[in-house]
Design a protein around this motif. Structure first.
Motif, PDB file in Angstrom:
ATOM      1  N   ILE A 202       9.949   2.705   9.807  1.00  0.00           N
ATOM      2  CA  ILE A 202      10.563   4.075   9.601  1.00  0.00           C
ATOM      3  C   ILE A 202      11.013   3.702   8.186  1.00  0.00           C
ATOM      4  O   ILE A 202      12.087   2.957   7.813  1.00  0.00           O
ATOM      5  CB  ILE A 202      11.524   4.487  10.456  1.00  0.00           C
ATOM      6  CG1 ILE A 202      11.071   4.651  11.943  1.00  0.00           C
ATOM      7  CG2 ILE A 202      12.173   5.696  10.166  1.00  0.00           C
ATOM      8  CD1 ILE A 202      12.178   4.590  13.127  1.00  0.00           C
ATOM      9  N   PRO A 203      10.538   4.693   7.337  1.00  0.00           N
ATOM     10  CA  PRO A 203       9.522   5.461   7.244  1.00  0.00           C
ATOM     11  C   PRO A 203       8.055   4.867   7.334  1.00  0.00           C
ATOM     12  O   PRO A 203       8.214   3.701   7.158  1.00  0.00           O
ATOM     13  CB  PRO A 203       9.415   6.473   5.980  1.00  0.00           C
ATOM     14  CG  PRO A 203       9.868   5.336   5.170  1.00  0.00           C
ATOM     15  CD  PRO A 203      10.943   4.422   5.639  1.00  0.00           C
ATOM     16  N   PRO A 204       6.980   5.356   8.021  1.00  0.00           N
ATOM     17  CA  PRO A 204       5.742   4.862   8.133  1.00  0.00           C
ATOM     18  C   PRO A 204       5.187   4.288   6.876  1.00  0.00           C
ATOM     19  O   PRO A 204       5.383   5.102   6.020  1.00  0.00           O
ATOM     20  CB  PRO A 204       4.968   5.843   8.924  1.00  0.00           C
ATOM     21  CG  PRO A 204       5.582   6.964   9.031  1.00  0.00           C
ATOM     22  CD  PRO A 204       6.824   6.822   8.615  1.00  0.00           C
ATOM     23  N   ARG A 205       4.529   3.168   6.874  1.00  0.00           N
ATOM     24  CA  ARG A 205       3.955   2.518   5.839  1.00  0.00           C
ATOM     25  C   ARG A 205       2.669   2.443   6.226  1.00  0.00           C
ATOM     26  O   ARG A 205       2.110   2.071   6.745  1.00  0.00           O
ATOM     27  CB  ARG A 205       4.658   1.175   5.790  1.00  0.00           C
ATOM     28  CG  ARG A 205       4.223   0.563   4.318  1.00  0.00           C
ATOM     29  CD  ARG A 205       4.642  -1.139   4.607  1.00  0.00           C
ATOM     30  NE  ARG A 205       4.097  -1.804   3.496  1.00  0.00           N
ATOM     31  CZ  ARG A 205       4.445  -2.187   2.409  1.00  0.00           C
ATOM     32  NH1 ARG A 205       5.771  -1.776   1.877  1.00  0.00           N
ATOM     33  NH2 ARG A 205       3.896  -2.932   1.345  1.00  0.00           N
ATOM     34  N   VAL A 206       1.955   3.222   4.977  1.00  0.00           N
ATOM     35  CA  VAL A 206       0.479   3.216   5.250  1.00  0.00           C
ATOM     36  C   VAL A 206      -0.183   2.501   4.087  1.00  0.00           C
ATOM     37  O   VAL A 206      -0.022   2.613   2.767  1.00  0.00           O
ATOM     38  CB  VAL A 206      -0.125   4.679   5.059  1.00  0.00           C
ATOM     39  CG1 VAL A 206      -1.707   4.804   5.171  1.00  0.00           C
ATOM     40  CG2 VAL A 206       0.560   5.486   6.404  1.00  0.00           C
ATOM     41  N   GLU A 207      -1.120   1.668   4.332  1.00  0.00           N
ATOM     42  CA  GLU A 207      -1.759   0.798   3.477  1.00  0.00           C
ATOM     43  C   GLU A 207      -3.322   0.880   3.522  1.00  0.00           C
ATOM     44  O   GLU A 207      -3.892   0.828   4.522  1.00  0.00           O
ATOM     45  CB  GLU A 207      -1.393  -0.691   3.722  1.00  0.00           C
ATOM     46  CG  GLU A 207      -0.547  -1.360   2.580  1.00  0.00           C
ATOM     47  CD  GLU A 207      -0.206  -2.681   2.842  1.00  0.00           C
ATOM     48  OE1 GLU A 207       0.499  -3.352   2.071  1.00  0.00           O
ATOM     49  OE2 GLU A 207      -0.994  -3.454   3.353  1.00  0.00           O
ATOM     50  N   TYR A 208      -3.934   0.931   2.149  1.00  0.00           N
ATOM     51  CA  TYR A 208      -5.621   0.760   2.224  1.00  0.00           C
ATOM     52  C   TYR A 208      -5.998  -0.501   1.585  1.00  0.00           C
ATOM     53  O   TYR A 208      -5.508  -1.021   1.045  1.00  0.00           O
ATOM     54  CB  TYR A 208      -5.857   1.902   1.404  1.00  0.00           C
ATOM     55  CG  TYR A 208      -5.431   3.245   1.832  1.00  0.00           C
ATOM     56  CD1 TYR A 208      -6.288   4.012   2.604  1.00  0.00           C
ATOM     57  CD2 TYR A 208      -4.118   3.947   1.599  1.00  0.00           C
ATOM     58  CE1 TYR A 208      -5.952   5.166   3.189  1.00  0.00           C
ATOM     59  CE2 TYR A 208      -4.028   5.058   2.196  1.00  0.00           C
ATOM     60  CZ  TYR A 208      -4.640   5.808   2.763  1.00  0.00           C
ATOM     61  OH  TYR A 208      -4.435   7.116   3.159  1.00  0.00           O
TER      62      TYR A 208
END
Lengths: 139, 139
Positions: free
Chosen positions: B92-98
């Protein structure tokens, strides 16, 4: 005066050679060149011409789906960048042939390597697409 | 029934593996995939991610000049084709990785080789452009 001009040109040439080009920088002149080479048609034109010199219509047949306008535009960009040489022979009717320059040949070899890699891995790509679409539709 | 389905799936997989893909054919599914990989942004996204996993905004800074919309669109296409993996961590908050998949890494290495080749030859390209423009203006 001539000597000065030519010295200036030599110095300009050296200055260009010493520049660091970076396609990640939006204003770098290497970025449009990369786009000409890897563009939708550029990559297929260079790959097609790697098989040998071709006239416009033969190239158009090889690059299946390209319009006359887009082929002409892409060829101009690749000729201006020095990857393709356009040779108009003084025959009647005039015969125009397109062929790769040495830089164009080196570049085309790298593109063909990339094309072969993509084609060889398409089964994996299609499976990834199926799996992605299945997850998205919740099936 | 389950056994039949799974046999059918295996056979479908084998059939895909045996197909010959050809980017020069306009209807071949390898053509859009090649375009995702070599597109204006695809090539820079894959090249950027070759340096390591990145969050959306870091990648946007690396690929100088890309809009939020184009980055999102290009990432979706590359994720669907199996070149990029999107990982949402349950924080929290969501962590988005590529990050690149193994296929993405192999592909990015070839693209970086092409990028290095273009950057290394930009002096020759700029000289070709000058000469082309000079011939055209008759100067």
């Amino acid at each position: 005066m001539d000597t000065q001009t030519s010295t200036a040109e030599v110095e300009e040439g050296r200055a260009i050679d010493a520049l660091a080009f970076d396609v990640f920088a939006r204003a770098c002149p290497s970025r449009p060149t990369l786009e000409h080479v890897t563009g939708r048609w550029g990559i297929l034109i260079l790959g097609g011409l790697h098989e040998g010199p071709m006239r416009f219509n033969a190239l158009r047949r090889r690059v299946d789906g390209v319009s006359e306008k887009m082929l002409a535009q892409s060829l101009h960009a690749l000729e201006r960048d020095g990857f393709v040489h356009r040779e108009a022979q003084a025959t009647i009717p005039p015969r125009v042939e397109y062929r790769l320059t040495p830089l164009g040949r080196e570049t085309a070899a790298k593109l063909l390597d990339l094309i072969a890699h993509i084609e060889a891995n398409m089964a994996e790509v299609l499976r990834a697409q199926e799996s992605y679409d299945r997850d998205r539709t919740g099936a």
